[in-house]
Design a protein around this motif. Sequence first.
Motif, PDB file in Angstrom:
ATOM      1  N   ILE A  92       0.701  -0.901  -0.042  1.00 39.53           N
ATOM      2  CA  ILE A  92      -0.202   0.117  -0.037  1.00 39.53           C
ATOM      3  C   ILE A  92       0.840   1.083  -0.156  1.00 39.53           C
ATOM      4  N   VAL A  93       2.168   0.909   1.023  1.00 41.34           N
ATOM      5  CA  VAL A  93       2.934   2.671   0.797  1.00 41.34           C
ATOM      6  C   VAL A  93       3.455   2.886  -0.579  1.00 41.34           C
ATOM      7  N   LYS A 131       0.951   6.239  -6.202  1.00 44.52           N
ATOM      8  CA  LYS A 131       0.859   6.076  -7.985  1.00 44.52           C
ATOM      9  C   LYS A 131      -0.225   5.820  -8.287  1.00 44.52           C
ATOM     10  N   LEU A 132      -0.866   6.321  -7.254  1.00 49.74           N
ATOM     11  CA  LEU A 132      -3.456   6.651  -8.088  1.00 49.74           C
ATOM     12  C   LEU A 132      -3.452   7.937  -7.319  1.00 49.74           C
ATOM     13  N   THR A 133      -2.964   8.145  -5.818  1.00 47.86           N
ATOM     14  CA  THR A 133      -3.658   9.096  -5.079  1.00 47.86           C
ATOM     15  C   THR A 133      -2.329   9.495  -4.023  1.00 47.86           C
ATOM     16  N   LYS A 134      -2.474  10.998  -3.806  1.00 48.33           N
ATOM     17  CA  LYS A 134      -1.956  11.254  -2.664  1.00 48.33           C
ATOM     18  C   LYS A 134      -2.471  11.904  -2.116  1.00 48.33           C
ATOM     19  N   ALA A 135      -3.624  12.161  -2.497  1.00 40.59           N
ATOM     20  CA  ALA A 135      -4.497  13.123  -1.633  1.00 40.59           C
ATOM     21  C   ALA A 135      -4.311  12.523  -0.120  1.00 40.59           C
TER      22      ALA A 135
END
Length: 517
Positions: A168-169, A174-178
């Motif tokens: 996950i980390v 790569k998908l979101t930095k929210a």
Amino acid sequence: MFKFPKFSGTTVRTDLLSGITVALALVPEAVAFAFVAHVGPLVGLYAAAIIGFFTAIFGGRPGMISGATGSVAVVIAALVATHGEQYLFAVIVCMGVIQILAGVLRLGKFIRMVPLPVMHGFVNGLAIVIFLAQLGNFKVKDAAGVSHWMHGSQLWTMLGLVALTMAIVHFLPKLTKAIPASLAAIVIVTLLCYGLDLHTRTVVDFLRQMTANPDATIAGGWPTFHIPQVPLNWETVKIVLPYAFITAGVGLIESLLTLTVIDEMTQTRGRSNRECMGQGLGNIVTGFFGGMGGCAMIGQSMINIRSGGRGRLSGLTAAIGLLCFILFASSLIEMIPIAALVGVMFMVVIATFEWSSIRLYNKIPKSDFLVIVLVSVVTIFTDLATAVFIGVIISALVFAWKHAKQISVETQMEGQNKIYNLRGPIFFSSTHNFLELFDVHQDPQDVIIDFANARVSDHSAIEAIDTLADRYLKANKQLHLRHLSSDCRKLLKKAGNLVEVNVIEDPHYHVADDALA
């Protein structure tokens, strides 16, 4: 010098989330280091919260996380075992005073003397230390209190959760930095464990194993002001001061090296002297409020930086968040699986280790690569301060040895006179080579030594020039010394009257010698 931090709207959200992530990771670390120091878990947790709070405001490196650390815990463990907690608190207060004095005297600048190979060795050694520390979480105690490695389904569950956390980390950014990946990983793995009713060790299990207390908890009240109860006599001073100086030195070295690492990562520059003062203030307050002292933490700092925390608000959030966990949310934090925190720390290890140093084997001098390896190994088996001192000393000796070979001479005849044109530095390591450049017995009656392209660096060089002059005088030959700085002329004793003074052409520099002070 101290200014309360200003926050920009664009970074508040990121700093808040990264600070919460760090606060979660601080809990088991603070408890573990308190156990190493032979004090209660709250002593470590209070130290992490208080030091983190004050260094976040007053320290010299935004985004750097400070708290209770293993390097300080190892030093104070013997003190606590021998004299008790009250002497520990007195040491921490004195440690803080010494660190503030180091900042006032602007000693933080000396961190620039640490060579790059020592820095590589420092981060590599700490990465390995962090990794080895996590392996202890793969051990459990049986009914007799004997530790042994996990096996069977317990081990596979632990490994699976660690791997999931690391995945996950690694992939979430790569998908979101929210949301910081580390925080998301901890939340997801915790919910998964309770949703699937997976039996795995949690933070409270870790705490109870560390304290051997089945009812242990991280819950606690507000830290209270407390003056260390130690006798005010000379015996106390003799006990406290040596530990205070050692802990202050270890704390500053680790903090300033961590500051340098983060500077390099973020392409910004921290203020080393202000960091000394911030660390000192944090430790003074900690000592008066029942904390064990500490310094910057490279592991938690890396988590913060990787999570996007760059401002002082991230450190403040981590410190306040940790205190809130102690006061109000201990039951929720105690539910977090240790596997999730181990996975986060494993990712910190991967990010901290200077992998490029391995590829440098055939691209840098062998001596530099040896320093990297040596500092890494010494960090693992002793402590950070010892490793850095050894690395700096070896680097300095290698530097001196190499530069000692750079002195050379070109000779020419000018009528009946022989001229020696010197090149290179003359200092303690090169004086032997310097004296061997001259053939006193074969030289003609008049000899001229030109120092225009040479540099006289210390008192050993001055003594070597005097020795050479004495040799020529004993051989009844005329020696002339050209292009020496005014400092050199002042320090020469036997050869002082042999110097040809040329105010316009003579160089201007200072010789490192106490006689000029």
